[in-house]
Write a protein that holds these residues in place. Structure first.
Motif, PDB file in Angstrom:
ATOM      1  N   PRO A 160      -0.436  31.510 -49.890  1.00 24.57           N
ATOM      2  CA  PRO A 160       0.940  31.964 -50.071  1.00 24.57           C
ATOM      3  C   PRO A 160       1.208  32.347 -51.524  1.00 24.57           C
ATOM      4  O   PRO A 160       0.411  32.019 -52.409  1.00 24.57           O
ATOM      5  CB  PRO A 160       1.748  30.713 -49.716  1.00 24.57           C
ATOM      6  CG  PRO A 160       0.858  29.588 -50.134  1.00 24.57           C
ATOM      7  CD  PRO A 160      -0.548  30.053 -49.902  1.00 24.57           C
ATOM      8  N   GLU A 161       2.317  33.037 -51.732  1.00 22.61           N
ATOM      9  CA  GLU A 161       2.728  33.358 -53.111  1.00 22.61           C
ATOM     10  C   GLU A 161       3.128  32.079 -53.834  1.00 22.61           C
ATOM     11  O   GLU A 161       2.948  31.952 -55.040  1.00 22.61           O
ATOM     12  CB  GLU A 161       3.927  34.310 -53.094  1.00 22.61           C
ATOM     13  CG  GLU A 161       3.651  35.620 -52.414  1.00 22.61           C
ATOM     14  CD  GLU A 161       3.422  36.753 -53.405  1.00 22.61           C
ATOM     15  OE1 GLU A 161       3.220  36.473 -54.584  1.00 22.61           O
ATOM     16  OE2 GLU A 161       3.452  37.901 -52.945  1.00 22.61           O
ATOM     17  N   ALA A 162       3.712  31.143 -53.094  1.00 18.52           N
ATOM     18  CA  ALA A 162       4.172  29.890 -53.703  1.00 18.52           C
ATOM     19  C   ALA A 162       4.044  28.753 -52.703  1.00 18.52           C
ATOM     20  O   ALA A 162       4.148  28.964 -51.495  1.00 18.52           O
ATOM     21  CB  ALA A 162       5.631  30.025 -54.128  1.00 18.52           C
ATOM     22  N   ILE A 163       3.814  27.537 -53.228  1.00 12.44           N
ATOM     23  CA  ILE A 163       3.845  26.354 -52.362  1.00 12.44           C
ATOM     24  C   ILE A 163       5.040  25.492 -52.759  1.00 12.44           C
ATOM     25  O   ILE A 163       5.282  25.247 -53.948  1.00 12.44           O
ATOM     26  CB  ILE A 163       2.537  25.534 -52.446  1.00 12.44           C
ATOM     27  CG1 ILE A 163       1.344  26.394 -52.024  1.00 12.44           C
ATOM     28  CG2 ILE A 163       2.622  24.306 -51.543  1.00 12.44           C
ATOM     29  CD1 ILE A 163       0.053  25.634 -51.819  1.00 12.44           C
ATOM     30  N   LEU A 164       5.776  25.073 -51.750  1.00 13.90           N
ATOM     31  CA  LEU A 164       6.940  24.214 -51.962  1.00 13.90           C
ATOM     32  C   LEU A 164       6.550  22.806 -51.538  1.00 13.90           C
ATOM     33  O   LEU A 164       6.145  22.590 -50.396  1.00 13.90           O
ATOM     34  CB  LEU A 164       8.116  24.712 -51.099  1.00 13.90           C
ATOM     35  CG  LEU A 164       8.351  26.228 -51.065  1.00 13.90           C
ATOM     36  CD1 LEU A 164       9.515  26.560 -50.123  1.00 13.90           C
ATOM     37  CD2 LEU A 164       8.626  26.755 -52.466  1.00 13.90           C
ATOM     38  N   PHE A 165       6.633  21.870 -52.453  1.00 17.35           N
ATOM     39  CA  PHE A 165       6.263  20.475 -52.168  1.00 17.35           C
ATOM     40  C   PHE A 165       7.530  19.633 -52.078  1.00 17.35           C
ATOM     41  O   PHE A 165       8.289  19.570 -53.046  1.00 17.35           O
ATOM     42  CB  PHE A 165       5.395  19.900 -53.295  1.00 17.35           C
ATOM     43  CG  PHE A 165       4.038  20.522 -53.436  1.00 17.35           C
ATOM     44  CD1 PHE A 165       3.863  21.709 -54.131  1.00 17.35           C
ATOM     45  CD2 PHE A 165       2.918  19.890 -52.910  1.00 17.35           C
ATOM     46  CE1 PHE A 165       2.604  22.265 -54.289  1.00 17.35           C
ATOM     47  CE2 PHE A 165       1.643  20.441 -53.061  1.00 17.35           C
ATOM     48  CZ  PHE A 165       1.488  21.636 -53.742  1.00 17.35           C
ATOM     49  N   ASP A 166       7.723  18.995 -50.920  1.00 19.76           N
ATOM     50  CA  ASP A 166       8.911  18.155 -50.754  1.00 19.76           C
ATOM     51  C   ASP A 166       8.516  16.680 -50.818  1.00 19.76           C
ATOM     52  O   ASP A 166       8.066  16.113 -49.834  1.00 19.76           O
ATOM     53  CB  ASP A 166       9.588  18.471 -49.424  1.00 19.76           C
ATOM     54  CG  ASP A 166      10.903  17.745 -49.276  1.00 19.76           C
ATOM     55  OD1 ASP A 166      11.399  17.196 -50.280  1.00 19.76           O
ATOM     56  OD2 ASP A 166      11.438  17.707 -48.156  1.00 19.76           O
ATOM     57  N   GLU A 167       8.674  16.076 -51.963  1.00 18.17           N
ATOM     58  CA  GLU A 167       8.308  14.668 -52.187  1.00 18.17           C
ATOM     59  C   GLU A 167       6.960  14.329 -51.551  1.00 18.17           C
ATOM     60  O   GLU A 167       6.868  13.445 -50.696  1.00 18.17           O
ATOM     61  CB  GLU A 167       9.405  13.752 -51.652  1.00 18.17           C
ATOM     62  CG  GLU A 167      10.733  13.982 -52.348  1.00 18.17           C
ATOM     63  CD  GLU A 167      11.696  12.811 -52.184  1.00 18.17           C
ATOM     64  OE1 GLU A 167      11.213  11.679 -51.991  1.00 18.17           O
ATOM     65  OE2 GLU A 167      12.904  13.044 -52.274  1.00 18.17           O
ATOM     66  N   PRO A 168       5.895  15.004 -51.993  1.00 17.09           N
ATOM     67  CA  PRO A 168       4.614  14.878 -51.302  1.00 17.09           C
ATOM     68  C   PRO A 168       3.954  13.511 -51.428  1.00 17.09           C
ATOM     69  O   PRO A 168       3.058  13.196 -50.661  1.00 17.09           O
ATOM     70  CB  PRO A 168       3.748  15.941 -51.985  1.00 17.09           C
ATOM     71  CG  PRO A 168       4.365  16.120 -53.333  1.00 17.09           C
ATOM     72  CD  PRO A 168       5.832  15.938 -53.133  1.00 17.09           C
ATOM     73  N   THR A 169       4.416  12.684 -52.363  1.00 13.81           N
ATOM     74  CA  THR A 169       3.761  11.376 -52.526  1.00 13.81           C
ATOM     75  C   THR A 169       4.679  10.208 -52.178  1.00 13.81           C
ATOM     76  O   THR A 169       4.264   9.057 -52.271  1.00 13.81           O
ATOM     77  CB  THR A 169       3.259  11.181 -53.978  1.00 13.81           C
ATOM     78  OG1 THR A 169       4.380  11.271 -54.863  1.00 13.81           O
ATOM     79  CG2 THR A 169       2.230  12.229 -54.362  1.00 13.81           C
ATOM     80  N   SER A 170       5.903  10.503 -51.752  1.00 13.61           N
ATOM     81  CA  SER A 170       6.841   9.384 -51.634  1.00 13.61           C
ATOM     82  C   SER A 170       6.593   8.515 -50.404  1.00 13.61           C
ATOM     83  O   SER A 170       7.100   7.397 -50.337  1.00 13.61           O
ATOM     84  CB  SER A 170       8.288   9.876 -51.678  1.00 13.61           C
ATOM     85  OG  SER A 170       8.499  10.763 -50.634  1.00 13.61           O
ATOM     86  N   ALA A 171       5.799   9.004 -49.428  1.00 14.74           N
ATOM     87  CA  ALA A 171       5.504   8.155 -48.267  1.00 14.74           C
ATOM     88  C   ALA A 171       4.204   7.370 -48.448  1.00 14.74           C
ATOM     89  O   ALA A 171       3.791   6.646 -47.556  1.00 14.74           O
ATOM     90  CB  ALA A 171       5.411   9.017 -47.009  1.00 14.74           C
ATOM     91  N   LEU A 172       3.570   7.532 -49.616  1.00 16.56           N
ATOM     92  CA  LEU A 172       2.237   6.944 -49.803  1.00 16.56           C
ATOM     93  C   LEU A 172       2.293   5.577 -50.471  1.00 16.56           C
ATOM     94  O   LEU A 172       3.162   5.318 -51.308  1.00 16.56           O
ATOM     95  CB  LEU A 172       1.386   7.859 -50.696  1.00 16.56           C
ATOM     96  CG  LEU A 172       1.096   9.254 -50.158  1.00 16.56           C
ATOM     97  CD1 LEU A 172       0.352  10.070 -51.210  1.00 16.56           C
ATOM     98  CD2 LEU A 172       0.281   9.161 -48.882  1.00 16.56           C
ATOM     99  N   ASP A 173       1.322   4.744 -50.131  1.00 13.08           N
ATOM    100  CA  ASP A 173       1.153   3.502 -50.878  1.00 13.08           C
ATOM    101  C   ASP A 173       0.821   3.869 -52.321  1.00 13.08           C
ATOM    102  O   ASP A 173       0.117   4.857 -52.560  1.00 13.08           O
ATOM    103  CB  ASP A 173      -0.002   2.685 -50.293  1.00 13.08           C
ATOM    104  CG  ASP A 173       0.349   2.109 -48.929  1.00 13.08           C
ATOM    105  OD1 ASP A 173       1.557   1.939 -48.659  1.00 13.08           O
ATOM    106  OD2 ASP A 173      -0.572   1.862 -48.140  1.00 13.08           O
ATOM    107  N   PRO A 174       1.307   3.070 -53.264  1.00  8.69           N
ATOM    108  CA  PRO A 174       1.151   3.424 -54.681  1.00  8.69           C
ATOM    109  C   PRO A 174      -0.287   3.759 -55.088  1.00  8.69           C
ATOM    110  O   PRO A 174      -0.500   4.680 -55.874  1.00  8.69           O
ATOM    111  CB  PRO A 174       1.640   2.180 -55.415  1.00  8.69           C
ATOM    112  CG  PRO A 174       2.528   1.481 -54.455  1.00  8.69           C
ATOM    113  CD  PRO A 174       2.054   1.827 -53.076  1.00  8.69           C
TER     114      PRO A 174
END
Ligand code: ADP
Length: 243
Positions: free
Chosen positions: A158-172
């Motif tokens: 794609p021309e751009a990738i939109l990331f919506d809180e990509p790490t917030s569901a992950l264990d630290p």
């Protein structure tokens, strides 16, 4: 590359986006920060027409649309040029990592299977998951699943990738590997808009940080300025809670 003008969005009588103007240059990495409920996710979803904006103008690459009368064809055109990486990876549970990446190429882009598989394997290698090509999502860690999610977005070129809180569901302990892949992609010159609470990512990788509160852009600028010398009181208060 991407331009948003006068974007408005309400849910019922709750006005969530109150006139957003935003321009993102090709190759720019923009991080959007802001309190929960400030409209960050809605902004990304409107940009991709996963939500229908109430008013405004959106330009992605060569496609410019007026949100008041946008056609299905224009929406498809915009989606073709913007891939989204979600908080929860949204992978197909009954498909392997490789098949998850191939799916969009074969079904949406009509690329022959053999070629789609070759591309998908290259991209799996880029996110460090060559060996996991035949694993199902349930056999992967959250971090690995999200790396497949990023690979799936990359495959669509794609021309751009939109990331919506990509790490917030992950264990630290899994956050680092996903941020590592995002850093690598950023360095390759991809245009990225990233909603995240990861201040270190914003500090190290962003070209620009945008602080949103109450559906408006409160301030924006280089990370060193916004993160460490914000001018607005609302930004100061937010960062005080984050750091
Ligand atoms: P953020 O990403 O900054 O946390 P959101 O964009 O998710 O904020 O949400 C902004 C506001 O819009 C919140 O008050 C949220 O409850 C509301 N909202 C988001 N999506 C919907 C929806 N589909 N229907 C109704 N309200 C929604």
């Amino acid at each position: 590359m991407i331009e948003i003008k006068g974007l408005h969005k309400s849910f019922g009588n709750h006005e969530v986006l109150k006139g957003i103007d935003l321009k993102v240059e090709k190759g720019e990495v923009v991080v959007i920060l802001g309190p929960s409920g400030s409209g960050k996710t809605t902004l990304l979803r409107c940009l991709n027409f996963l939500e229908q904006p109430d008013d405004g103008e959106i330009t992605v690459g060569n496609t410019r649309v007026n949100c008041n009368h946008v056609s299905k064809k224009e929406i498809l055109e915009i989606r073709r040029n913007t891939a989204m990486v979600f908080q929860l990876y949204n992978l197909f549970k009954n498909k392997t990592a490789l098949e998850n990446i191939m799916e969009g190429l074969v079904v949406a882009r009509k690329i022959p299977r053999e070629e789609a598989e070759k591309t998908s394997r290259q991209i799996l290698a880029k996110v460090g998951l060559s060996e996991k090509w035949d694993a199902y999502p349930s056999q992967l860690s959250g971090g690995q699943q999200q790396r497949v999610g990023i690979a799936r977005a990359l495959a669509l070129n794609p021309e751009a990738i939109l990331f919506d809180e990509p790490t917030s569901a992950l264990d630290p302990e899994l956050v680092g590997e996903v941020l590592g892949v995002m850093k690598k992609v950023a360095r390759e010159g991809l245009t990225m808009i990233v909603v995240t609470h990861e201040i270190s990512f914003a500090r190290d990788i962003a070209d620009r940080v945008i602080f949103i509160d109450g559906g408006v852009i409160v301030e924006q600028g280089p990370p060193a300025e916004i993160l460490f010398h914000p001018r607005e009181e609302r930004t100061k208060q937010f960062l005080k809670r984050m750091l």
